[in-house]
Design an enzyme around this catalytic site. Sequence first.
Site, PDB file in Angstrom:
ATOM      1  N   ALA A  59       0.853  -1.203   0.000  1.00 21.43           N
ATOM      2  CA  ALA A  59       0.000   0.000   0.000  1.00 21.43           C
ATOM      3  C   ALA A  59       0.881   1.242   0.000  1.00 21.43           C
ATOM      4  CB  ALA A  59      -0.905  -0.018   1.223  1.00 21.43           C
ATOM      5  N   ASN A  60       0.276   2.405   0.071  1.00 26.50           N
ATOM      6  CA  ASN A  60       1.051   3.641   0.180  1.00 26.50           C
ATOM      7  C   ASN A  60       0.310   4.623   1.080  1.00 26.50           C
ATOM      8  OD1 ASN A  60      -0.622   5.499  -1.545  1.00 26.50           O
ATOM      9  ND2 ASN A  60      -0.214   3.878  -3.015  1.00 26.50           N
ATOM     10  N   HIS A  61       0.895   5.806   1.281  1.00 24.58           N
ATOM     11  CA  HIS A  61       0.369   6.724   2.292  1.00 24.58           C
ATOM     12  C   HIS A  61      -0.763   7.632   1.810  1.00 24.58           C
ATOM     13  CE1 HIS A  61       3.206   5.653   5.318  1.00 24.58           C
ATOM     14  NE2 HIS A  61       4.253   5.947   4.560  1.00 24.58           N
TER      15      HIS A  61
END
Length: 399
Positions: free
Chosen positions: A211-213
């Site tokens: 995932a990412n932020h």
Amino acid sequence: MPDPLANSNIALGVTGSIACYKAVDLASKLTQAGALVDVVMTADACKFLAPLTFRSITHRPVVTNVFDPQSELSIDHVAIAERADAVIVAPATANTIAKLAHGFADDALTTTILATQAPLIVAPAMDAHMYDNVATQRNIATLRERGCVIAGPASGRLASGLVGKGRLLETPELLGCLRQTLGSDGDLAGRKVVVSAGGTQEPIDPVRVIANHSSGKMGYAVAEAARDRGAEVSIVSAPTALPDPFGIKVVSVRTALQMQGALHKECANADALVMAAAVADWRPSDMSDQKVKKGAADTWQIELIKNPDIIAGITFERLVKVGFAAESEDLVANAESKLLGKGLHLIAANDITAEDSGFGVDTNKVVLLDREGGQEALPLMSKYDVGCAILDRVVGYLY
Ligand code: CTP
């Protein structure tokens, strides 16, 4: 284009439902947004709340009685009706809805509404059985036929203890409805804008993802800004913690490939695509059907394969394409090569190392680069205002 609520005149009708405590928050948020708010209360609303509560928030007189010598209505009983840019009744009881459907003018609120030519929003709040009653349903249908916007109600637990349909919408949804109503004749009226938002998730196994932020805030803000100038808007959204904005279609996806499929569908009849999503560039080549056990090994190699470049691959002729470039170095040079490489009209580049812009916060500071070589560094502003600045440019490219 700024927030349509700024400097608007809003007449807020409050009727005798327990949900009228929420109207206090609505009056407060409207005032904070720069609207001039005229509150008109029914006699039953005054049993739940004192007019002083609204007066303290709006800094304006509150109208409760057509014949009140202090009331502005006794001087000119259509003053509020005439200056309103929009009238919202929140909460609207079954009784007031019935009176509005039949054109009654037996108190300050119904008189104001009968006298106004401004758009009318009615936000019902009542017990589920009252809402379901055929009389109420017919009255609501009558109002809708006349062009009135019926906002809600939502489902959930009601004051009666019943669970069902009848809850007043929350303040952000009511504000969204007002903004959409006020902006309906804006420069994107009749246009469709598609926005992607959030960070895609690429599954490794049933419990783990890459995932990412990305919080999704930038995309949702652009979508709301487009709605507020008249566009039909769809968000293709990777998982976020954000509520669905009022009046916007939200298509939920998880992976980059799902986002690609949904965007191709949504963009087929769209005028513009604003690609604010943080798309994972890589995905695991195999997703394990079972949770991968830790085992005895000290390392775990996961093979990744490249995801497609979504925006580069969407090539509908009339589609105006806007990208974002989140960079940690060489901001302008990197953004420029993405603008050209992906066939975009415009790209908004932001420095993700700056504290007040980028992931999770409500503000952003971007440089806008266009395909003609133009470059504009915008100051720090709210993500909604960044959305407005982007859409100002999009309007110029529309076919
Ligand atoms: N984008 C896309 N599909 C991808 C990757 C990115 O459509 N697979 C879009 C993003 O939504 C954004 C723009 O392309 O609007 C730039 O994304 P960014 O992640 O900054 O660039 P990348 O092309 O992924 O390049 P890099 O990761 O090397 O910086």
